[in-house]
Design a protein around this motif. Structure first.
Motif, PDB file in Angstrom:
ATOM      1  N   GLU A 169       0.836  -1.209   0.000  1.00 34.32           N
ATOM      2  CA  GLU A 169       0.000   0.000   0.000  1.00 34.32           C
ATOM      3  C   GLU A 169       0.876   1.267   0.000  1.00 34.32           C
ATOM      4  O   GLU A 169       0.572   2.249  -0.657  1.00 34.32           O
ATOM      5  N   TRP A 170       1.963   1.198   0.769  1.00 32.62           N
ATOM      6  CA  TRP A 170       2.887   2.348   0.861  1.00 32.62           C
ATOM      7  C   TRP A 170       3.557   2.589  -0.500  1.00 32.62           C
ATOM      8  O   TRP A 170       3.669   3.733  -0.945  1.00 32.62           O
ATOM      9  N   LYS A 171       3.976   1.489  -1.151  1.00 34.64           N
ATOM     10  CA  LYS A 171       4.624   1.614  -2.469  1.00 34.64           C
ATOM     11  C   LYS A 171       3.656   2.200  -3.513  1.00 34.64           C
ATOM     12  O   LYS A 171       4.072   2.925  -4.406  1.00 34.64           O
ATOM     13  N   LYS A 172       2.374   1.887  -3.340  1.00 31.66           N
ATOM     14  CA  LYS A 172       1.374   2.444  -4.274  1.00 31.66           C
ATOM     15  C   LYS A 172       0.983   3.874  -3.896  1.00 31.66           C
ATOM     16  O   LYS A 172       0.126   4.469  -4.531  1.00 31.66           O
ATOM     17  N   LYS A 173       1.606   4.366  -2.774  1.00 34.30           N
ATOM     18  CA  LYS A 173       1.330   5.717  -2.256  1.00 34.30           C
ATOM     19  C   LYS A 173      -0.101   5.876  -1.733  1.00 34.30           C
ATOM     20  O   LYS A 173      -0.657   6.975  -1.722  1.00 34.30           O
ATOM     21  N   ASN A 174      -0.696   4.740  -1.329  1.00 31.03           N
ATOM     22  CA  ASN A 174      -2.035   4.813  -0.739  1.00 31.03           C
ATOM     23  C   ASN A 174      -1.970   5.246   0.729  1.00 31.03           C
ATOM     24  O   ASN A 174      -2.942   5.785   1.263  1.00 31.03           O
ATOM     25  N   ILE A 175      -0.830   4.929   1.384  1.00 36.47           N
ATOM     26  CA  ILE A 175      -0.646   5.372   2.787  1.00 36.47           C
ATOM     27  C   ILE A 175       0.793   5.880   2.946  1.00 36.47           C
ATOM     28  O   ILE A 175       1.681   5.511   2.171  1.00 36.47           O
ATOM     29  N   SER A 176       0.987   6.689   3.989  1.00 37.25           N
ATOM     30  CA  SER A 176       2.342   7.199   4.258  1.00 37.25           C
ATOM     31  C   SER A 176       3.099   6.181   5.110  1.00 37.25           C
ATOM     32  O   SER A 176       2.492   5.283   5.713  1.00 37.25           O
ATOM     33  N   SER A 177       4.400   6.325   5.148  1.00 38.81           N
ATOM     34  CA  SER A 177       5.225   5.415   5.973  1.00 38.81           C
ATOM     35  C   SER A 177       4.853   5.570   7.451  1.00 38.81           C
ATOM     36  O   SER A 177       4.853   4.602   8.209  1.00 38.81           O
ATOM     37  N   ARG A 178       4.497   6.805   7.845  1.00 37.17           N
ATOM     38  CA  ARG A 178       4.102   7.046   9.242  1.00 37.17           C
ATOM     39  C   ARG A 178       2.829   6.277   9.587  1.00 37.17           C
ATOM     40  O   ARG A 178       2.746   5.621  10.634  1.00 37.17           O
ATOM     41  N   GLU A 179       1.839   6.325   8.680  1.00 38.12           N
ATOM     42  CA  GLU A 179       0.568   5.606   8.908  1.00 38.12           C
ATOM     43  C   GLU A 179       0.808   4.096   8.956  1.00 38.12           C
ATOM     44  O   GLU A 179       0.266   3.402   9.827  1.00 38.12           O
ATOM     45  N   ALA A 180       1.640   3.615   8.039  1.00 34.43           N
ATOM     46  CA  ALA A 180       1.939   2.182   8.013  1.00 34.43           C
ATOM     47  C   ALA A 180       2.599   1.751   9.319  1.00 34.43           C
ATOM     48  O   ALA A 180       2.243   0.723   9.906  1.00 34.43           O
ATOM     49  N   ALA A 181       3.541   2.558   9.780  1.00 30.97           N
ATOM     50  CA  ALA A 181       4.257   2.253  11.025  1.00 30.97           C
ATOM     51  C   ALA A 181       3.286   2.229  12.203  1.00 30.97           C
ATOM     52  O   ALA A 181       3.344   1.335  13.055  1.00 30.97           O
ATOM     53  N   GLN A 182       2.365   3.214  12.244  1.00 36.69           N
ATOM     54  CA  GLN A 182       1.382   3.269  13.339  1.00 36.69           C
ATOM     55  C   GLN A 182       0.511   2.024  13.353  1.00 36.69           C
ATOM     56  O   GLN A 182       0.246   1.453  14.419  1.00 36.69           O
ATOM     57  N   LYS A 183       0.064   1.592  12.170  1.00 35.12           N
ATOM     58  CA  LYS A 183      -0.780   0.388  12.087  1.00 35.12           C
ATOM     59  C   LYS A 183      -0.039  -0.850  12.582  1.00 35.12           C
ATOM     60  O   LYS A 183      -0.632  -1.756  13.156  1.00 35.12           O
ATOM     61  N   LEU A 184       1.289  -0.869  12.356  1.00 37.37           N
ATOM     62  CA  LEU A 184       2.097  -2.025  12.774  1.00 37.37           C
ATOM     63  C   LEU A 184       2.594  -1.895  14.220  1.00 37.37           C
ATOM     64  O   LEU A 184       3.154  -2.845  14.764  1.00 37.37           O
ATOM     65  N   GLY A 185       2.421  -0.704  14.803  1.00 43.33           N
ATOM     66  CA  GLY A 185       2.869  -0.493  16.188  1.00 43.33           C
ATOM     67  C   GLY A 185       4.384  -0.404  16.295  1.00 43.33           C
ATOM     68  O   GLY A 185       4.977  -0.867  17.277  1.00 43.33           O
ATOM     69  N   ILE A 186       5.006   0.155  15.244  1.00 39.90           N
ATOM     70  CA  ILE A 186       6.467   0.309  15.238  1.00 39.90           C
ATOM     71  C   ILE A 186       6.801   1.749  14.882  1.00 39.90           C
ATOM     72  O   ILE A 186       5.927   2.531  14.524  1.00 39.90           O
ATOM     73  N   SER A 187       8.092   2.085  14.967  1.00 42.59           N
ATOM     74  CA  SER A 187       8.493   3.446  14.589  1.00 42.59           C
ATOM     75  C   SER A 187       8.578   3.546  13.069  1.00 42.59           C
ATOM     76  O   SER A 187       8.738   2.527  12.381  1.00 42.59           O
ATOM     77  N   GLN A 188       8.510   4.779  12.591  1.00 47.98           N
ATOM     78  CA  GLN A 188       8.614   5.017  11.149  1.00 47.98           C
ATOM     79  C   GLN A 188       9.975   4.533  10.631  1.00 47.98           C
ATOM     80  O   GLN A 188      10.077   3.941   9.555  1.00 47.98           O
ATOM     81  N   ASP A 189      11.049   4.754  11.439  1.00 53.28           N
ATOM     82  CA  ASP A 189      12.393   4.302  11.057  1.00 53.28           C
ATOM     83  C   ASP A 189      12.444   2.792  10.861  1.00 53.28           C
ATOM     84  O   ASP A 189      13.045   2.289   9.912  1.00 53.28           O
ATOM     85  N   THR A 190      11.789   2.072  11.795  1.00 52.22           N
ATOM     86  CA  THR A 190      11.786   0.604  11.702  1.00 52.22           C
ATOM     87  C   THR A 190      11.050   0.160  10.443  1.00 52.22           C
ATOM     88  O   THR A 190      11.512  -0.728   9.719  1.00 52.22           O
ATOM     89  N   PHE A 191       9.917   0.798  10.172  1.00 49.74           N
ATOM     90  CA  PHE A 191       9.158   0.444   8.962  1.00 49.74           C
ATOM     91  C   PHE A 191      10.021   0.621   7.718  1.00 49.74           C
ATOM     92  O   PHE A 191      10.120  -0.275   6.881  1.00 49.74           O
ATOM     93  N   LEU A 192      10.683   1.775   7.617  1.00 49.72           N
ATOM     94  CA  LEU A 192      11.514   2.054   6.435  1.00 49.72           C
ATOM     95  C   LEU A 192      12.716   1.106   6.356  1.00 49.72           C
ATOM     96  O   LEU A 192      13.112   0.692   5.276  1.00 49.72           O
ATOM     97  N   ARG A 193      13.253   0.742   7.536  1.00 50.96           N
ATOM     98  CA  ARG A 193      14.370  -0.217   7.548  1.00 50.96           C
ATOM     99  C   ARG A 193      13.911  -1.566   7.012  1.00 50.96           C
ATOM    100  O   ARG A 193      14.610  -2.208   6.218  1.00 50.96           O
ATOM    101  N   TRP A 194      12.723  -2.000   7.444  1.00 49.57           N
ATOM    102  CA  TRP A 194      12.176  -3.272   6.954  1.00 49.57           C
ATOM    103  C   TRP A 194      11.917  -3.196   5.445  1.00 49.57           C
ATOM    104  O   TRP A 194      12.195  -4.146   4.722  1.00 49.57           O
ATOM    105  N   VAL A 195      11.387  -2.057   4.989  1.00 50.88           N
ATOM    106  CA  VAL A 195      11.108  -1.883   3.554  1.00 50.88           C
ATOM    107  C   VAL A 195      12.379  -2.066   2.754  1.00 50.88           C
ATOM    108  O   VAL A 195      12.431  -2.811   1.773  1.00 50.88           O
ATOM    109  N   HIS A 196      13.443  -1.393   3.180  1.00 49.55           N
ATOM    110  CA  HIS A 196      14.698  -1.417   2.412  1.00 49.55           C
ATOM    111  C   HIS A 196      15.474  -2.710   2.636  1.00 49.55           C
ATOM    112  O   HIS A 196      16.328  -3.055   1.831  1.00 49.55           O
ATOM    113  N   GLY A 197      15.116  -3.417   3.722  1.00 49.95           N
ATOM    114  CA  GLY A 197      15.785  -4.705   3.969  1.00 49.95           C
ATOM    115  C   GLY A 197      15.180  -5.823   3.145  1.00 49.95           C
ATOM    116  O   GLY A 197      15.743  -6.904   3.005  1.00 49.95           O
ATOM    117  N   LYS A 198      14.006  -5.580   2.618  1.00 49.76           N
ATOM    118  CA  LYS A 198      13.284  -6.632   1.850  1.00 49.76           C
ATOM    119  C   LYS A 198      13.908  -6.800   0.491  1.00 49.76           C
ATOM    120  O   LYS A 198      14.274  -5.836  -0.155  1.00 49.76           O
TER     121      LYS A 198
END
Length: 198
Positions: A169-198
């Protein structure tokens, strides 16, 4: 030339045990008016009283300290202060905990100063070697632990199942990285780290 006896006391705010040092200096007959004391925090090594003492110290005066570590934070600094006081100021030093560190021995121009300098150099070498040995043992211990599969640092968070969907959803720009992180209960940095680690 008249010589004056001075004493120096240094305590950290955590230690608060200046009494032991003061008693030792008074037992050596250091006049109370000639005792300079600094109380320092662990981080701060600005020593106003020590600087004031150095200004007063002149040739043939005597500086008395309870232990050698009162002169500096490490042996490099201690050696530097020792050299400055004995060679530049031409004053004497007595370290009460180590009778060999006494530049007032008979024949001070040769024997006393030479023996004290030698003892200090040996102590410095031993301390430096011990520091290096401790670091080496730490490195070897860490390497051995890693070989046994021990992991250091905080345990890595498990990537939740919803991550792939939110990442898409984030890659399609449907949600922001901040929103995605909030839904997952993690920090925005962690979300972006996971994205780039994939």
């Amino acid at each position: 030339m008249n010589s004056t006896i001075y004493g120096y006391v240094r305590v950290s705010t955590k230690e608060q045990c200046e009494e032991r040092q003061l008693i030792a200096l008074q037992d050596f007959s250091v006049p109370p008016n000639n005792i300079f004391m600094d109380k320092l925090s662990g981080k701060d090594f600005n020593r106003p009283q020590y600087q004031k003492l150095l200004k007063k110290l002149k040739a043939q005066d005597l500086l008395v300290v309870k232990s050698i570590d009162r002169l500096g934070r490490n042996y490099e600094e201690i050696l530097e202060q020792w050299r400055f006081i004995t060679k530049e100021k031409k004053a004497d030093i007595v370290v009460l905990d180590m009778p060999l560190l006494n530049t007032r021995q008979p024949g001070r121009d040769l024997t006393g100063t030479f023996i004290a300098d030698l003892v200090l150099q040996i102590l410095s070498y031993v301390a430096q070697t011990e520091r290096e040995n401790i670091k080496q043992r730490q490195r070897e211990g860490i390497a051995a632990a890693k070989n046994r599969g021990v992991r250091f640092g905080r345990p890595r968070k498990e990537v939740p199942l919803e991550f792939d969907l939110l990442c898409s959803e984030w890659k399609k720009k449907n949600i922001s990285s901040r929103e995605a992180a909030q839904k997952l209960g993690i920090s925005q940095d962690t979300f972006l780290r996971w994205v780039h680690g994939k």
